[in-house]
Write a protein that holds these residues in place. Structure first.
Motif, PDB file in Angstrom:
ATOM      1  N   ALA A  54      -6.839   1.995   6.503  1.00 57.62           N
ATOM      2  CA  ALA A  54      -7.488   1.756   5.212  1.00 57.62           C
ATOM      3  C   ALA A  54      -6.735   0.670   4.444  1.00 57.62           C
ATOM      4  O   ALA A  54      -7.351  -0.177   3.787  1.00 57.62           O
ATOM      5  N   ALA A  55      -5.411   0.686   4.539  1.00 55.59           N
ATOM      6  CA  ALA A  55      -4.607  -0.328   3.846  1.00 55.59           C
ATOM      7  C   ALA A  55      -4.840  -1.710   4.443  1.00 55.59           C
ATOM      8  O   ALA A  55      -5.016  -2.690   3.713  1.00 55.59           O
ATOM      9  N   MET A  56      -4.839  -1.814   5.772  1.00 52.21           N
ATOM     10  CA  MET A  56      -5.047  -3.113   6.423  1.00 52.21           C
ATOM     11  C   MET A  56      -6.407  -3.713   6.071  1.00 52.21           C
ATOM     12  O   MET A  56      -6.541  -4.928   5.911  1.00 52.21           O
ATOM     13  N   ASP A 114      -8.247   0.850   0.223  1.00 53.27           N
ATOM     14  CA  ASP A 114      -7.459   1.814  -0.550  1.00 53.27           C
ATOM     15  C   ASP A 114      -7.220   1.383  -1.993  1.00 53.27           C
ATOM     16  O   ASP A 114      -6.394   1.961  -2.689  1.00 53.27           O
ATOM     17  N   ARG A 115      -7.941   0.369  -2.463  1.00 53.15           N
ATOM     18  CA  ARG A 115      -7.623  -0.221  -3.774  1.00 53.15           C
ATOM     19  C   ARG A 115      -7.818   0.754  -4.930  1.00 53.15           C
ATOM     20  O   ARG A 115      -7.032   0.754  -5.885  1.00 53.15           O
ATOM     21  N   ASP A 116      -8.857   1.570  -4.881  1.00 54.24           N
ATOM     22  CA  ASP A 116      -9.071   2.514  -5.982  1.00 54.24           C
ATOM     23  C   ASP A 116      -7.930   3.521  -6.062  1.00 54.24           C
ATOM     24  O   ASP A 116      -7.443   3.845  -7.157  1.00 54.24           O
ATOM     25  N   GLU A 117      -7.488   3.999  -4.908  1.00 57.81           N
ATOM     26  CA  GLU A 117      -6.376   4.944  -4.900  1.00 57.81           C
ATOM     27  C   GLU A 117      -5.081   4.266  -5.358  1.00 57.81           C
ATOM     28  O   GLU A 117      -4.263   4.876  -6.057  1.00 57.81           O
ATOM     29  N   SER A 128       0.841  -1.197   0.000  1.00 64.15           N
ATOM     30  CA  SER A 128       0.000   0.000   0.000  1.00 64.15           C
ATOM     31  C   SER A 128       0.872   1.241   0.000  1.00 64.15           C
ATOM     32  O   SER A 128       2.097   1.168   0.140  1.00 64.15           O
ATOM     33  N   ARG A 129       0.235   2.379  -0.132  1.00 67.34           N
ATOM     34  CA  ARG A 129       0.930   3.669  -0.052  1.00 67.34           C
ATOM     35  C   ARG A 129       1.677   3.794   1.275  1.00 67.34           C
ATOM     36  O   ARG A 129       2.869   4.140   1.310  1.00 67.34           O
ATOM     37  N   ALA A 130       0.986   3.504   2.383  1.00 63.57           N
ATOM     38  CA  ALA A 130       1.626   3.587   3.695  1.00 63.57           C
ATOM     39  C   ALA A 130       2.727   2.541   3.828  1.00 63.57           C
ATOM     40  O   ALA A 130       3.780   2.802   4.425  1.00 63.57           O
TER      41      ALA A 130
END
Length: 596
Positions: free
Chosen positions: A458-460, A464-467, A177-179
């Motif tokens: 959100a990642a866990m 966050d898939r769309d982002e 993920s981003r994070a």
């Protein structure tokens, strides 16, 4: 990916079947401990393996979760399900305080600090009267779930392994993920991450708290499994053992936490039986064996046991084991938000008499120059002229002694590199800074950090898939912009120097900068690679990009830039067009030591 899901499902089915099979109770008890230890080791995978922060104090957080639940449920009759949240909340508070004290330390001071607070928490739990001192708390109640008692080891097994597997899935989701990319950037140092707009201290605190919470949850489960709590399992020796499990299993791998926990727990019990018979007396001989084993593993398999096991399994599986490659599912994803761009000719960067002193040494002496939108400006000079120092003053890596830097009319001198990145400056580095165990695509997507918003939770939860699709679509677009789209699934560590420098430029472009700063991008490149790089930079200029270029290669600079600033001994020697600089006797003297 489908095969991997099937393998995971098969593992879950096997684990779920064991308690209903006629296996010995001892096996179930051992697997319960493996699950408990694996939860703590998962936190160390994040903290030590991924983020590079060594902690010997995780056992103290296990004790915090265990004692909180034991005391509240015995002394006050609080439901164990409620004590979980109280224990987590208390752990978060304690972890935040400890993080504020210790996480700004570096080198050997950080692990020493974790030993100190680990011992402090251990002795605090051991000497509190209401916690039973060294005798601890007896009679911890068993849990009930929907009216079903979890008093037996076989029934409790399901709860332990459900929590352990959910925690593993959450950590896997987080790292993808981003994070997660921001967290993975911590281990390589803070300079590159901060230049991409990432608050490295904030992510260190986040990872520290997540690892502490996982340890506290393990402690909560441990208290109601053992039905008694005393300080002995929460001392420094256990903290070292948890770290040993993570390192032995593979401290950089999620499933390494389970591998290490299983090997240590199962082998330890066997050694406790076998070794006293061999040596003819009682003692903790298994510690000696584990110490030797750790040294051997670090020598032979420094990444731990899990990567080797996974590789061996892949070899056995043969052709039906598919290669790991991200599914390209971002076609049609909306574009990331873009910043307002300057119009051609607008004053973009105004460097006003900047000065940097290191004690009595003046490295940069009142240097001034400007950059307008759409220009490529070269900053050149002999070795030791102060080019890189000036570059670092502009990008916030170094603080100004005096002078001012204005970017789009706003002062940025004295701001951190993260704050400057937020305003629209992006940079590359003299020595390529990348995450070698991530793909080229993931490295470039790191540049889109400031243009996205989803965080850890959100990642866990996979919200966050769309982002993520938008980030990867942008990363692919920037790689295509520099001619590297065909290499996006390569591991960055496998790239030659030329493509690696281009990848850095793509990552910088992914931040959507108004000004691109390149620190010796042609250094170490072959002639053909330099030509390809020059063509990329010309294309970027044609698209309206403004570039500040620090470079040693005179031919590269002369054929590319609009204006050149020449430095010598920390001062600006001359500024002008490439032709002006080529014809300057002062420049020839600076480079050749003579005007002739």
């Amino acid at each position: 990916m489908l095969l991997r899901n099937r393998l995971f499902l098969a593992l879950v089915v096997l684990l779920a079947s064991l308690p209903v099979l006629p296996v010995p109770e001892f096996w179930i008890t051992q697997l319960n401990y493996v699950g408990l230890y694996a939860i703590v080791s998962l936190g160390l995978v994040l903290l030590t393996g991924v983020s590079g922060l060594t902690s010997f104090g995780q056992a103290a957080f296990v004790g915090l979760g265990a004692y909180t639940s034991a005391w509240l449920s015995t002394a006050h009759g609080v439901s164990p399900w409620l004590t979980l949240w109280v224990g987590v909340a208390l752990t978060v508070v304690v972890a935040l305080v400890l993080a504020a004290i210790t996480l700004r330390m570096s080198g050997h001071y950080l692990p020493l600090a974790t030993i100190a607070w680990g011992l402090s928490l251990y002795y605090a739990m051991s000497n509190m009267e209401f916690l039973g001192k060294y005798d601890g708390i007896l009679g911890v109640p068993a849990m009930n779930l929907f009216g079903i008692s979890l008093a037996s080891g076989r029934s409790y097994y399901y709860l332990i392994w459900l929590v352990a597997l959910l925690a593993a899935i959450a950590v896997i989701h987080l790292l993808d993920s981003r994070a997660g990319r921001a967290i993975r950037a911590l281990k390589g140092g803070t300079t590159m991450a901060e230049a991409m707009g990432i608050s490295t201290y904030r992510y260190k605190v986040l990872v520290f708290v997540i690892a502490a919470v996982l340890a506290a949850v393990s402690g909560w489960l441990f208290a109601h499994f053992q039905r008694t709590v005393n300080p002995s399992p929460f001392g420094l020796n256990k903290g070292i053992e948890y770290l040993f499990m993570a390192v032995l299993g593979g401290v950089g791998h999620v499933w390494g936490a389970f591998t290490g926990a299983a090997v240590v727990k199962l082998v330890e019990d066997q050694l406790q039986v076998i070794l006293p018979k061999l040596f003819g007396g009682n003692g903790n001989y298994e510690i000696i064996v584990f110490g030797i084993v750790l040294v051997v593993v670090l020598k032979v398999a420094p990444q731990g046991l899990f990567p080797g096991l996974a590789k061996a399994f892949g070899a056995i599986a043969g052709r039906w084991m598919p290669p790991t490659q991200r599914v390209r599912d971002w076609d049609g994803a909306p574009a990331l938000p873009e910043r307002d761009k300057p119009v051609a000719g607008e004053l973009l960067l105004d460097v006003q008499a900047v000065r940097k002193q290191f004690g009595g040494l003046v490295a940069v002496n009142d240097v001034s120059f400007t950059i307008r939108a759409g220009e490529i400006i070269g900053l050149i000079g002999p070795n030791g002229a102060g080019k890189s120092t000036t570059f670092n003053l502009i990008t916030g890596v170094l603080g100004l002694t005096r002078g001012q830097v204005l970017f789009r009319g706003q002062p940025v001198g004295g701001l951190s590199s993260r704050e400057i990145a937020e305003r629209g400056m992006s940079r590359t580095f003299q020595h390529v800074k990348m995450l070698p165990d991530m793909t080229v695509l993931e490295n470039v997507a790191l540049g889109g950090y400031l243009r996205s918003r989803h965080g850890v939770f959100a990642a866990m939860l996979r919200l966050d898939r769309d982002e993520e699709k938008r980030l990867f679509a942008e990363a692919e677009r920037q790689l295509a912009r520099i001619g590297m789209a065909g290499q996006m699934h390569e591991l960055a560590g496998n790239l030659a120097l030329g493509p690696a420098r281009l990848m850095e430029i793509a990552r910088a472009l992914c931040t959507d900068p108004a000004l691109l700063l390149l620190d010796e991008p042609a250094a170490g490149l072959r002639h053909k690679e330099k030509q390809a790089l020059a063509e990329v930079l010309r294309q970027l200029k044609a698209e309206g990009m403004s570039i500040l270029l620090v470079e040693h290669d005179m031919d590269f600079v002369m054929n590319l830039t609009d204006r050149i600033v020449v430095m010598e001994f920390g001062t600006k020697l001359i500024e002008g067009t490439p032709q002006d600089v080529q014809q300057s006797p002062a420049v020839r003297a600076a480079y050749l030591g003579t005007e002739h």
